[in-house]
Design an enzyme around this catalytic site. Structure first.
Site, PDB file in Angstrom:
ATOM      1  N   CYS A  92       5.116 -44.237  24.797  1.00 49.10           N
ATOM      2  CA  CYS A  92       5.565 -45.473  24.144  1.00 49.10           C
ATOM      3  C   CYS A  92       6.485 -45.072  22.990  1.00 49.10           C
ATOM      4  O   CYS A  92       6.131 -44.233  22.160  1.00 49.10           O
ATOM      5  CB  CYS A  92       4.373 -46.279  23.639  1.00 49.10           C
ATOM      6  SG  CYS A  92       3.292 -46.861  24.972  1.00 49.10           S
ATOM      7  N   CYS A 138       5.567 -45.051  18.985  1.00 51.65           N
ATOM      8  CA  CYS A 138       4.277 -44.488  18.592  1.00 51.65           C
ATOM      9  C   CYS A 138       4.417 -43.014  18.240  1.00 51.65           C
ATOM     10  O   CYS A 138       4.893 -42.206  19.048  1.00 51.65           O
ATOM     11  CB  CYS A 138       3.271 -44.665  19.728  1.00 51.65           C
ATOM     12  SG  CYS A 138       1.635 -44.012  19.345  1.00 51.65           S
ATOM     13  N   SER A 142      -2.387 -53.317  24.686  1.00 54.77           N
ATOM     14  CA  SER A 142      -1.189 -53.031  23.894  1.00 54.77           C
ATOM     15  C   SER A 142       0.002 -53.666  24.601  1.00 54.77           C
ATOM     16  O   SER A 142       0.613 -53.062  25.482  1.00 54.77           O
ATOM     17  CB  SER A 142      -1.003 -51.513  23.765  1.00 54.77           C
ATOM     18  OG  SER A 142      -2.097 -50.939  23.093  1.00 54.77           O
ATOM     19  N   LEU A 143       0.332 -54.878  24.205  1.00 56.89           N
ATOM     20  CA  LEU A 143       1.336 -55.673  24.919  1.00 56.89           C
ATOM     21  C   LEU A 143       2.750 -55.362  24.423  1.00 56.89           C
ATOM     22  O   LEU A 143       3.604 -54.892  25.176  1.00 56.89           O
ATOM     23  CB  LEU A 143       1.012 -57.154  24.753  1.00 56.89           C
ATOM     24  CG  LEU A 143       1.816 -58.132  25.593  1.00 56.89           C
ATOM     25  CD1 LEU A 143       1.660 -57.850  27.079  1.00 56.89           C
ATOM     26  CD2 LEU A 143       1.398 -59.570  25.276  1.00 56.89           C
ATOM     27  N   HIS A 144       3.042 -55.704  23.183  1.00 53.52           N
ATOM     28  CA  HIS A 144       4.251 -55.286  22.461  1.00 53.52           C
ATOM     29  C   HIS A 144       5.571 -55.863  22.977  1.00 53.52           C
ATOM     30  O   HIS A 144       6.630 -55.528  22.432  1.00 53.52           O
ATOM     31  CB  HIS A 144       4.376 -53.756  22.415  1.00 53.52           C
ATOM     32  CG  HIS A 144       3.151 -53.069  21.942  1.00 53.52           C
ATOM     33  ND1 HIS A 144       2.483 -53.431  20.789  1.00 53.52           N
ATOM     34  CD2 HIS A 144       2.448 -52.028  22.473  1.00 53.52           C
ATOM     35  CE1 HIS A 144       1.428 -52.646  20.628  1.00 53.52           C
ATOM     36  NE2 HIS A 144       1.386 -51.803  21.638  1.00 53.52           N
ATOM     37  N   SER A 175      -8.897 -50.052  24.138  1.00 50.30           N
ATOM     38  CA  SER A 175      -7.503 -50.478  24.146  1.00 50.30           C
ATOM     39  C   SER A 175      -6.765 -49.760  25.266  1.00 50.30           C
ATOM     40  O   SER A 175      -6.953 -48.558  25.474  1.00 50.30           O
ATOM     41  CB  SER A 175      -6.844 -50.156  22.801  1.00 50.30           C
ATOM     42  OG  SER A 175      -5.471 -50.468  22.828  1.00 50.30           O
ATOM     43  N   CYS A 230      -1.986 -47.708  12.091  1.00 51.02           N
ATOM     44  CA  CYS A 230      -1.757 -47.851  13.526  1.00 51.02           C
ATOM     45  C   CYS A 230      -0.426 -47.225  13.930  1.00 51.02           C
ATOM     46  O   CYS A 230       0.611 -47.475  13.324  1.00 51.02           O
ATOM     47  CB  CYS A 230      -1.755 -49.335  13.891  1.00 51.02           C
ATOM     48  SG  CYS A 230      -1.538 -49.644  15.632  1.00 51.02           S
ATOM     49  N   ASN A 266       4.597 -49.206  11.605  1.00 51.24           N
ATOM     50  CA  ASN A 266       4.422 -48.177  10.585  1.00 51.24           C
ATOM     51  C   ASN A 266       5.421 -47.052  10.832  1.00 51.24           C
ATOM     52  O   ASN A 266       5.298 -46.321  11.814  1.00 51.24           O
ATOM     53  CB  ASN A 266       2.987 -47.642  10.625  1.00 51.24           C
ATOM     54  CG  ASN A 266       1.991 -48.688  10.196  1.00 51.24           C
ATOM     55  OD1 ASN A 266       2.087 -49.233   9.098  1.00 51.24           O
ATOM     56  ND2 ASN A 266       1.037 -48.999  11.063  1.00 51.24           N
ATOM     57  N   CYS A 291      -0.719 -37.929  23.895  1.00 49.76           N
ATOM     58  CA  CYS A 291      -0.703 -39.043  24.839  1.00 49.76           C
ATOM     59  C   CYS A 291       0.442 -38.831  25.818  1.00 49.76           C
ATOM     60  O   CYS A 291       1.525 -38.396  25.436  1.00 49.76           O
ATOM     61  CB  CYS A 291      -0.534 -40.374  24.113  1.00 49.76           C
ATOM     62  SG  CYS A 291      -0.635 -41.820  25.208  1.00 49.76           S
ATOM     63  N   CYS A 319     -12.094 -45.771  14.447  1.00 52.62           N
ATOM     64  CA  CYS A 319     -11.049 -45.674  15.464  1.00 52.62           C
ATOM     65  C   CYS A 319     -11.090 -44.263  16.055  1.00 52.62           C
ATOM     66  O   CYS A 319     -10.883 -43.283  15.341  1.00 52.62           O
ATOM     67  CB  CYS A 319      -9.685 -45.972  14.850  1.00 52.62           C
ATOM     68  SG  CYS A 319      -8.315 -45.927  16.027  1.00 52.62           S
ATOM     69  N   GLU A 362      -7.433 -36.844  15.582  1.00 46.73           N
ATOM     70  CA  GLU A 362      -7.706 -37.603  14.367  1.00 46.73           C
ATOM     71  C   GLU A 362      -8.589 -38.811  14.666  1.00 46.73           C
ATOM     72  O   GLU A 362      -8.435 -39.485  15.684  1.00 46.73           O
ATOM     73  CB  GLU A 362      -6.393 -38.036  13.718  1.00 46.73           C
ATOM     74  CG  GLU A 362      -5.615 -36.852  13.170  1.00 46.73           C
ATOM     75  CD  GLU A 362      -4.319 -37.228  12.463  1.00 46.73           C
ATOM     76  OE1 GLU A 362      -3.969 -36.511  11.507  1.00 46.73           O
ATOM     77  OE2 GLU A 362      -3.669 -38.208  12.862  1.00 46.73           O
ATOM     78  N   GLY A 417      -4.104 -41.199  22.320  1.00 45.07           N
ATOM     79  CA  GLY A 417      -4.310 -41.190  23.754  1.00 45.07           C
ATOM     80  C   GLY A 417      -4.501 -42.562  24.373  1.00 45.07           C
ATOM     81  O   GLY A 417      -4.712 -43.561  23.683  1.00 45.07           O
ATOM     82  N   GLU A 418      -4.414 -42.600  25.690  1.00 42.07           N
ATOM     83  CA  GLU A 418      -4.686 -43.796  26.505  1.00 42.07           C
ATOM     84  C   GLU A 418      -6.089 -43.637  27.089  1.00 42.07           C
ATOM     85  O   GLU A 418      -6.318 -42.812  27.977  1.00 42.07           O
ATOM     86  CB  GLU A 418      -3.645 -43.921  27.622  1.00 42.07           C
ATOM     87  CG  GLU A 418      -4.016 -44.823  28.778  1.00 42.07           C
ATOM     88  CD  GLU A 418      -4.317 -46.258  28.394  1.00 42.07           C
ATOM     89  OE1 GLU A 418      -5.404 -46.736  28.737  1.00 42.07           O
ATOM     90  OE2 GLU A 418      -3.452 -46.903  27.757  1.00 42.07           O
TER      91      GLU A 418
END
Length: 363
Positions: A115, A118, A218-220, A196, A338, A295, A111, A104, A91, A164-165
């Site tokens: 995480c 996600c 991507s800290l989180h 990212s 996101c 989300n 991935c 994006c 996507e 993905g990373e």
């Protein structure tokens, strides 16, 4: 088997044409036709000699992914699902804003990083995308969106924040970035292209030397204990190593700050003490924060932080002098927000089955 020319940046294309006995300017011509002109048929490349067009048709192709579905949100966000073969789809999302249009892009089918918050991570992992499949997303979006009334491209910014990373698919991502930045390709500024990462430290150091574009991390989480739970990669590259890599990256970055992405999870990472921990964590890293309301997706196990908790969290960071934005949720009615990108993944990791089993056991 024909060679897909979308897999090459200008240097690679020049080398390929040299092997065909063609001069370097032919590579520049073809690159402009493919990316600036959106041509996928060699017969449309009218300033090429007929003999070269015949040779290319025999040996090569401009192989873009097939379009599976296209959706448009009520807020103007666009999403395309592109077929990358063997039952897999990725996507790509376009987000229109007053001053810019941001695309994006995905870098993998699924991935591998798992995480926990996600939706893409829950889908499992199949494979890396080729450079052609990565840049093909930009190719498709440009074709679909056209140009502005001033004959300018609608897409002004690209973020590698889709499925993905990106740094786990390093070589193909760097080739795609090279095409994006090349004036014979898409001519984007390094400041307007963002990669990212969840914190792949060695690859961050490589990117700094090879293709320094804007960096988002991507800290989180504000401490290793929480981050180990929600971003498992942290067990390999903990926060002290990640912050050091961010400082090193800034030596060659096109922007003088790192953007930290921070998904707000109710009761997990959104308390005032977490905000204060962040101030200590990033005190030596020039940065801005992008707070992202979570989300929801089925069986995630998480809830979105309340607006009040997000406001308090933001205020603590801002009052300490940090630049903080709260991301406006865009495209959630078409699952384009996101963390919602899920695509179509033939999961080699069997992660989907594991999550479903876990949910049945809990239920």
């Amino acid at each position: 088997m024909k060679t897909n020319l979308l897999n090459y940046d200008l240097q690679g294309l020049t080398n390929h044409f040299a092997q065909m006995g063609e001069k370097p300017f032919r590579a520049r011509q073809v690159m402009r036709w493919m990316h600036l002109g959106g041509a996928a048929d060699f017969d449309d490349m009218t300033d090429l000699a007929k003999s070269l067009r015949a040779k290319l048709k025999d040996r090569a192709e401009v192989g873009v992914p097939d379009l599976m579905t296209a959706q448009k949100s009520r807020d103007g966000t666009r999403k395309w699902l592109l077929d990358v073969g063997t039952g897999n789809g990725v996507e790509t999302v376009f987000i229109p804003e007053a001053e810019r249009g941001t695309l994006c892009i995905s870098s993998q089918v699924g991935c591998a990083l798992e995480c926990t918050f996600c939706s893409t991570g829950r889908q499992g992992f199949n494979r890396n995308l080729s450079a052609a499949e990565i840049i093909g997303q930009l190719w498709w979006a440009n074709k679909a969106l056209g140009v502005t009334p001033k004959n300018e491209r609608v897409i002004s910014n690209v973020v590698m924040m889709g499925m993905g990373e990106p740094l786990a698919n390093y070589d193909n991502v760097v080739t795609a970035l090279s095409i994006m930045l090349d004036d014979h390709g898409y001519g984007l500024s390094r400041r307007r292209v963002t990669v990212s990462t969840s914190g792949m430290v060695p690859q961050m150091d490589r990117l700094k030397e090879d293709m320094p574009v804007a960096l988002a991390v991507s800290l989180h989480a504000s401490n290793d204990a929480v981050r180990n739970e929600i971003v498992p990669l942290n067990k390999k590259y903990p926060l002290t190593e990640l912050m050091a890599a961010c400082r090193r990256y800034l030596a060659k970055a096109p922007r003088d700050f790192v953007t930290f992405e921070y998904v707000m999870l109710d009761g997990v990472n959104d308390r005032p003490e977490h905000a204060r921990e962040l101030l200590t964590l990033v005190r030596d890293v020039p940065c801005k924060f992008n707070l992202i309301p979570f989300n929801p997706f089925p069986h995630s196990g998480y809830q979105r932080s309340s607006n009040e908790n997000i406001r308090i969290f933001r205020d603590i960071l801002q009052q300490a002098g940090l630049v903080v934005t709260v991301r406006k949720t865009r495209g959630d009615d078409i699952d384009a927000a996101c963390g919602q990108l899920a695509g179509q993944v033939r999961d080699k990791t069997r992660r989907q089955a594991k999550w479903q089993q876990l949910h049945l056991e809990k239920g």
